[in-house]
Design a protein around this motif. Structure first.
Motif, mmCIF file in Angstrom:
data_model
loop_
_atom_site.group_PDB
_atom_site.id
_atom_site.type_symbol
_atom_site.label_atom_id
_atom_site.label_comp_id
_atom_site.label_asym_id
_atom_site.label_seq_id
_atom_site.Cartn_x
_atom_site.Cartn_y
_atom_site.Cartn_z
ATOM 1 N N THR A 265 10.944 -65.233 31.677
ATOM 2 C CA THR A 265 9.812 -65.961 30.236
ATOM 3 C C THR A 265 11.187 -67.028 29.372
ATOM 4 O OG1 THR A 265 9.939 -63.954 29.291
ATOM 5 C CG2 THR A 265 8.296 -64.432 31.411
ATOM 6 N N TRP A 266 12.202 -66.508 29.327
ATOM 7 C CA TRP A 266 12.088 -66.892 28.049
ATOM 8 C C TRP A 266 12.560 -66.812 27.170
ATOM 9 C CZ3 TRP A 266 17.751 -68.914 29.203
ATOM 10 C CH2 TRP A 266 18.174 -69.639 28.917
ATOM 11 N N ARG A 267 13.106 -64.821 26.890
ATOM 12 C CA ARG A 267 12.460 -63.695 25.856
ATOM 13 C C ARG A 267 11.159 -64.282 25.561
ATOM 14 N NH1 ARG A 267 17.285 -61.402 23.393
ATOM 15 N NH2 ARG A 267 18.841 -62.868 24.070
ATOM 16 N N GLY A 268 10.343 -64.070 26.655
ATOM 17 C CA GLY A 268 8.484 -63.844 25.920
ATOM 18 C C GLY A 268 8.174 -65.504 25.688
ATOM 19 N N THR A 269 8.663 -66.988 25.688
ATOM 20 C CA THR A 269 8.696 -67.967 25.020
ATOM 21 C C THR A 269 8.149 -68.796 25.989
ATOM 22 O OG1 THR A 269 10.381 -69.131 25.539
ATOM 23 C CG2 THR A 269 10.480 -67.848 22.930
ATOM 24 N N LYS A 270 7.909 -69.059 27.306
ATOM 25 C CA LYS A 270 7.461 -69.829 28.519
ATOM 26 C C LYS A 270 7.024 -68.249 29.542
ATOM 27 C CE LYS A 270 11.099 -72.492 28.313
ATOM 28 N NZ LYS A 270 12.870 -73.246 29.074
ATOM 29 N N PRO A 271 6.007 -68.054 29.032
ATOM 30 C CA PRO A 271 4.911 -67.457 29.895
ATOM 31 C C PRO A 271 4.796 -67.741 31.468
ATOM 32 C CG PRO A 271 3.902 -67.722 28.239
ATOM 33 C CD PRO A 271 5.150 -68.342 27.842
ATOM 34 N N VAL A 272 5.125 -66.539 32.283
ATOM 35 C CA VAL A 272 4.744 -66.836 33.582
ATOM 36 C C VAL A 272 3.095 -66.567 34.590
ATOM 37 C CG1 VAL A 272 4.954 -65.978 36.001
ATOM 38 C CG2 VAL A 272 7.024 -66.225 33.943
ATOM 39 N N LYS A 273 2.730 -68.163 34.955
ATOM 40 C CA LYS A 273 1.269 -67.301 35.081
ATOM 41 C C LYS A 273 0.961 -67.007 36.975
ATOM 42 C CE LYS A 273 -1.914 -70.507 34.102
ATOM 43 N NZ LYS A 273 -2.833 -71.695 33.654
#
Length: 228
Positions: free
Chosen positions: A178-186
């Motif tokens: 998630t790149w430290r939470g910046t790109k959440p996984v769906k």
């Protein structure tokens, strides 16, 4: 702030278990290491990323790593994994002499991680990686651990560290995925994850396959309960 972690993460790893090593004060070389490794299993090295970041300075992680590790149900012997040996990545800069080795010491083991939210039937695969991506192999790891004369005992376990490939889908933790939470996984139920939530089950699987022969590691499946 004192309290439960808000950034719970898995780390996709593998571990090896040892035979009795040499006496205290003696070293195990990379050439000898195979004789002291019994076998391997899947290893989930749970991490509390917010606590880990706070602990890094000045002493390094402690509580962020000490609360749990999950392992798969059985050990696959090193002998059973011999057909799946492959060459490892080129190591630059050149390693110190005691870490030099000969032959194929990486192993082609396909790995995947899924997340299954509470009350959801189907897990969502979030990572597909491979143990062959490891920069340091087991022989080097054991040689480094014992180079100062540390004695190795039967049943000692050494984990690999997070196994991540070059492709983003092969990253072995939520921190990377998630790149430290910046790109959440769906997930398949429509929800998103930056890190692992209470009620989620994290499932890791692994197998090696070649010429119609398949060796499985089972799976390690862990449901996350709320902090007491």
């Amino acid at each position: 702030v004192f309290g439960p972690t808000k950034l719970l993460d898995f780390e996709l790893e593998m571990a090896f278990v040892t035979f009795d090593g040499k006496p205290l004060g003696e070293r195990i070389s990379t050439k000898e290491a195979d004789n002291y490794i019994f076998g391997m299993f899947l290893f989930n090295d749970w991490s509390a990323r917010d606590i880990q970041k706070w602990e890094y300075v000045p002493l390094g992680p402690f509580l962020a790593k000490s609360f749990a590790s999950s392992v798969s149900p059985w050990i696959v012997t090193l002998d059973a994994l011999e057909p799946f040996r492959v060459s490892g990545p080129t190591q630059e800069p050149k390693v110190l002499p005691y870490l030099e080795y000969e032959g194929d010491k990486n192993i082609d083991i396909k790995l995947e991680v899924s997340i299954k939210p509470e009350n959801t039937a189907e897990p969502t695969t979030v990572c597909k990686s491979n143990y062959k991506h490891m920069y340091w192999n087991m022989n080097q790891q054991l040689a480094h651990h014992s180079v100062n004369g540390c004695n190795i005992r039967s049943g000692d376990v050494m984990a690999s560290g997070t196994i991540s490939g070059k492709d983003p889908s092969a990253y072995g933790s939520m921190l990377e995925l998630t790149w430290r939470g910046t790109k959440p996984v769906k997930l398949s139920d429509g929800t998103e994850r930056k890190f692992i939530n209470d009620g989620d089950t994290v499932i890791m699987k692994g197998h090696a396959e070649k010429d119609g022969v398949r060796v499985g590691f089972g799976q390690v499946s862990t449901a996350v309960l709320p902090a007491k």
